[in-house]
Design a protein around this motif. Structure first.
Motif, PDB file in Angstrom:
ATOM      1  N   ILE A  92      37.130 -38.815 -11.007  1.00  0.00           N
ATOM      2  CA  ILE A  92      37.892 -37.581 -10.783  1.00  0.00           C
ATOM      3  C   ILE A  92      39.063 -37.847  -9.848  1.00  0.00           C
ATOM      4  O   ILE A  92      40.201 -37.405 -10.095  1.00  0.00           O
ATOM      5  CB  ILE A  92      36.955 -36.491 -10.216  1.00  0.00           C
ATOM      6  CG1 ILE A  92      35.957 -36.038 -11.287  1.00  0.00           C
ATOM      7  CG2 ILE A  92      37.766 -35.299  -9.690  1.00  0.00           C
ATOM      8  CD1 ILE A  92      34.826 -35.197 -10.748  1.00  0.00           C
ATOM      9  N   ASP A  93      38.807 -38.595  -8.769  1.00  0.00           N
ATOM     10  CA  ASP A  93      39.875 -38.934  -7.826  1.00  0.00           C
ATOM     11  C   ASP A  93      40.965 -39.749  -8.516  1.00  0.00           C
ATOM     12  O   ASP A  93      42.168 -39.555  -8.241  1.00  0.00           O
ATOM     13  CB  ASP A  93      39.305 -39.716  -6.643  1.00  0.00           C
ATOM     14  CG  ASP A  93      38.419 -38.862  -5.747  1.00  0.00           C
ATOM     15  OD1 ASP A  93      38.523 -37.621  -5.810  1.00  0.00           O
ATOM     16  OD2 ASP A  93      37.620 -39.442  -4.991  1.00  0.00           O
ATOM     17  N   ASN A  94      40.548 -40.635  -9.408  1.00  0.00           N
ATOM     18  CA  ASN A  94      41.516 -41.474 -10.122  1.00  0.00           C
ATOM     19  C   ASN A  94      42.391 -40.631 -11.053  1.00  0.00           C
ATOM     20  O   ASN A  94      43.604 -40.836 -11.141  1.00  0.00           O
ATOM     21  CB  ASN A  94      40.764 -42.545 -10.918  1.00  0.00           C
ATOM     22  CG  ASN A  94      41.691 -43.618 -11.457  1.00  0.00           C
ATOM     23  OD1 ASN A  94      42.579 -44.093 -10.751  1.00  0.00           O
ATOM     24  ND2 ASN A  94      41.492 -44.015 -12.709  1.00  0.00           N
ATOM     25  N   ILE A  95      41.767 -39.668 -11.744  1.00  0.00           N
ATOM     26  CA  ILE A  95      42.530 -38.771 -12.621  1.00  0.00           C
ATOM     27  C   ILE A  95      43.541 -37.967 -11.807  1.00  0.00           C
ATOM     28  O   ILE A  95      44.711 -37.818 -12.189  1.00  0.00           O
ATOM     29  CB  ILE A  95      41.577 -37.831 -13.391  1.00  0.00           C
ATOM     30  CG1 ILE A  95      40.742 -38.627 -14.413  1.00  0.00           C
ATOM     31  CG2 ILE A  95      42.351 -36.720 -14.097  1.00  0.00           C
ATOM     32  CD1 ILE A  95      39.636 -37.817 -15.051  1.00  0.00           C
ATOM     33  N   MET A  96      43.089 -37.460 -10.656  1.00  0.00           N
ATOM     34  CA  MET A  96      43.982 -36.674  -9.801  1.00  0.00           C
ATOM     35  C   MET A  96      45.170 -37.516  -9.333  1.00  0.00           C
ATOM     36  O   MET A  96      46.316 -37.055  -9.346  1.00  0.00           O
ATOM     37  CB  MET A  96      43.199 -36.141  -8.598  1.00  0.00           C
ATOM     38  CG  MET A  96      42.144 -35.104  -8.941  1.00  0.00           C
ATOM     39  SD  MET A  96      41.049 -34.725  -7.537  1.00  0.00           S
ATOM     40  CE  MET A  96      42.229 -34.085  -6.347  1.00  0.00           C
ATOM     41  N   LYS A  97      44.893 -38.751  -8.944  1.00  0.00           N
ATOM     42  CA  LYS A  97      45.944 -39.634  -8.429  1.00  0.00           C
ATOM     43  C   LYS A  97      46.972 -39.979  -9.505  1.00  0.00           C
ATOM     44  O   LYS A  97      48.183 -39.977  -9.261  1.00  0.00           O
ATOM     45  CB  LYS A  97      45.306 -40.902  -7.868  1.00  0.00           C
ATOM     46  CG  LYS A  97      46.301 -41.909  -7.319  1.00  0.00           C
ATOM     47  CD  LYS A  97      45.577 -43.140  -6.783  1.00  0.00           C
ATOM     48  CE  LYS A  97      46.576 -44.174  -6.257  1.00  0.00           C
ATOM     49  NZ  LYS A  97      45.879 -45.389  -5.750  1.00  0.00           N
ATOM     50  N   THR A 150      47.476 -38.441 -12.541  1.00  0.00           N
ATOM     51  CA  THR A 150      48.059 -37.374 -13.353  1.00  0.00           C
ATOM     52  C   THR A 150      48.596 -36.211 -12.545  1.00  0.00           C
ATOM     53  O   THR A 150      49.310 -35.352 -13.085  1.00  0.00           O
ATOM     54  CB  THR A 150      47.019 -36.820 -14.345  1.00  0.00           C
ATOM     55  OG1 THR A 150      45.985 -36.136 -13.617  1.00  0.00           O
ATOM     56  CG2 THR A 150      46.412 -37.945 -15.176  1.00  0.00           C
ATOM     57  N   GLY A 151      48.241 -36.123 -11.257  1.00  0.00           N
ATOM     58  CA  GLY A 151      48.668 -34.998 -10.447  1.00  0.00           C
ATOM     59  C   GLY A 151      47.887 -33.727 -10.711  1.00  0.00           C
ATOM     60  O   GLY A 151      48.254 -32.660 -10.199  1.00  0.00           O
ATOM     61  N   ARG A 152      46.804 -33.824 -11.477  1.00  0.00           N
ATOM     62  CA  ARG A 152      45.989 -32.640 -11.753  1.00  0.00           C
ATOM     63  C   ARG A 152      45.162 -32.259 -10.517  1.00  0.00           C
ATOM     64  O   ARG A 152      44.889 -33.072  -9.648  1.00  0.00           O
ATOM     65  CB  ARG A 152      45.057 -32.904 -12.933  1.00  0.00           C
ATOM     66  CG  ARG A 152      45.781 -33.142 -14.253  1.00  0.00           C
ATOM     67  CD  ARG A 152      44.801 -33.493 -15.343  1.00  0.00           C
ATOM     68  NE  ARG A 152      45.480 -33.803 -16.598  1.00  0.00           N
ATOM     69  CZ  ARG A 152      44.865 -34.229 -17.696  1.00  0.00           C
ATOM     70  NH1 ARG A 152      43.564 -34.401 -17.697  1.00  0.00           N
ATOM     71  NH2 ARG A 152      45.571 -34.488 -18.780  1.00  0.00           N
ATOM     72  N   SER A 153      44.741 -30.996 -10.498  1.00  0.00           N
ATOM     73  CA  SER A 153      43.858 -30.533  -9.433  1.00  0.00           C
ATOM     74  C   SER A 153      42.452 -31.075  -9.678  1.00  0.00           C
ATOM     75  O   SER A 153      42.137 -31.574 -10.764  1.00  0.00           O
ATOM     76  CB  SER A 153      43.810 -29.005  -9.414  1.00  0.00           C
ATOM     77  OG  SER A 153      43.156 -28.522 -10.588  1.00  0.00           O
ATOM     78  N   ARG A 154      41.589 -30.955  -8.658  1.00  0.00           N
ATOM     79  CA  ARG A 154      40.197 -31.407  -8.823  1.00  0.00           C
ATOM     80  C   ARG A 154      39.514 -30.639  -9.951  1.00  0.00           C
ATOM     81  O   ARG A 154      38.779 -31.214 -10.752  1.00  0.00           O
ATOM     82  CB  ARG A 154      39.430 -31.244  -7.509  1.00  0.00           C
ATOM     83  CG  ARG A 154      37.951 -31.656  -7.580  1.00  0.00           C
ATOM     84  CD  ARG A 154      37.356 -31.831  -6.191  1.00  0.00           C
ATOM     85  NE  ARG A 154      38.014 -32.915  -5.470  1.00  0.00           N
ATOM     86  CZ  ARG A 154      37.689 -34.199  -5.598  1.00  0.00           C
ATOM     87  NH1 ARG A 154      36.710 -34.554  -6.415  1.00  0.00           N
ATOM     88  NH2 ARG A 154      38.317 -35.123  -4.902  1.00  0.00           N
TER      89      ARG A 154
END
Length: 253
Positions: free
Chosen positions: A193-198, A200-204
């Motif tokens: 999840i942290d990797n996706i946020m980093k 893509t800029g998506r929220s948690r």
């Protein structure tokens, strides 16, 4: 449902946190003596102090000699009846950026770690009247996912090992099965999840939804749900269940 035989000894790799800890605690609750194995002494000790296991031994499953010594120590305390080969690691990268070192890491932990663990317990287990080997694989062992080709290949290898070994051992008292969770609410998925946020800029919340969309139930799996499936496979009533892959994934497979 027939439960565990009287006080079996279960060894759980990666048993200090997440799915492994939930499995260890479920086995303790069912009357097993439980030894957990992992790399972090502090995490293992906290699990033992919390009652999720009885004993802990520090070892890296990718280190054959260290794991062999850990299993020997556990076996000397009490012969091992149940192996839960749970330890694993996931790294994501496009295939073009997945070098030999990445593939080697994923195979060493997710596949060879299983091989080393089974080699360590099987000789003694075969001589006993009851034995259970459960490999915690993944839905990535049953299908493909983009950007985790090395991890997926290693989990497919683990599932193939389960199917072959089950046939070799079918004439005795040891069963071999795999439980394949979908995305589960653990530290490993938190890292994803942290990797996706980093990246893509998506929220948690958006990152969690990205993973949960693979599950037709629209959610992450709870570790206890995986533990319940494992506990059933370890029961005496599951003696005819071998060579199987059970997906705990909300209908994904």
């Amino acid at each position: 449902m027939s439960g565990l035989p009287h006080s079996p000894h279960a060894l759980v790799t990666g048993g200090g946190r997440g799915i492994g800890r939930a499995i260890a605690a479920a086995l303790v609750g069912a009357g097993a003596t439980v030894t957990i194995v992992g790399r972090n002494a502090g995490v293992l000790g906290e699990a033992v102090n919390a009652g999720a296991a009885h004993f802990a031994v520090v070892a890296d499953v990718a280190n054959e000699a260290a794991l062999k010594a850990a299993i020997a120590e556990a076996h000397a305390r009490k012969p091992i009846d149940i192996l839960i080969a749970n330890a694993g690691s996931a790294e994501s990268a496009p295939f073009a950026k997945s070098d030999n070192a990445l593939f080697a890491r994923m195979m060493d932990i997710n596949f060879m770690g299983v091989v080393h663990a089974i080699h360590g317990v099987l000789p003694g287990m075969k001589d006993r009247p009851y034995g259970r080997i459960v490999v915690i694989a993944s839905t990535a062992g049953l299908k493909g996912y983009a950007y985790v080709s090395a991890y997926t290949a290693a989990k497919h290898a683990a599932v193939g090992l389960v199917r072959s070994l089950a046939l070799e051992l079918a004439g005795g008292n040891v069963t071999v099965n795999a439980v394949c969770p979908g995305f589960t609410d653990t530290d490993l998925v938190t890292a994803s999840i942290d990797n996706i946020m980093k990246k893509t800029g998506r929220s948690r919340e958006q990152a969690i939804a990205e993973l949960a969309k693979h599950n037709p139930q629209g959610r992450l799996i709870a570790p206890q749900e995986v533990a319940d499936a494992v506990l059933w496979l370890c029961g005496q009533g599951a003696s005819a269940i071998t060579g199987q892959t059970i997906a705990v994934a909300g209908g994904e497979i």
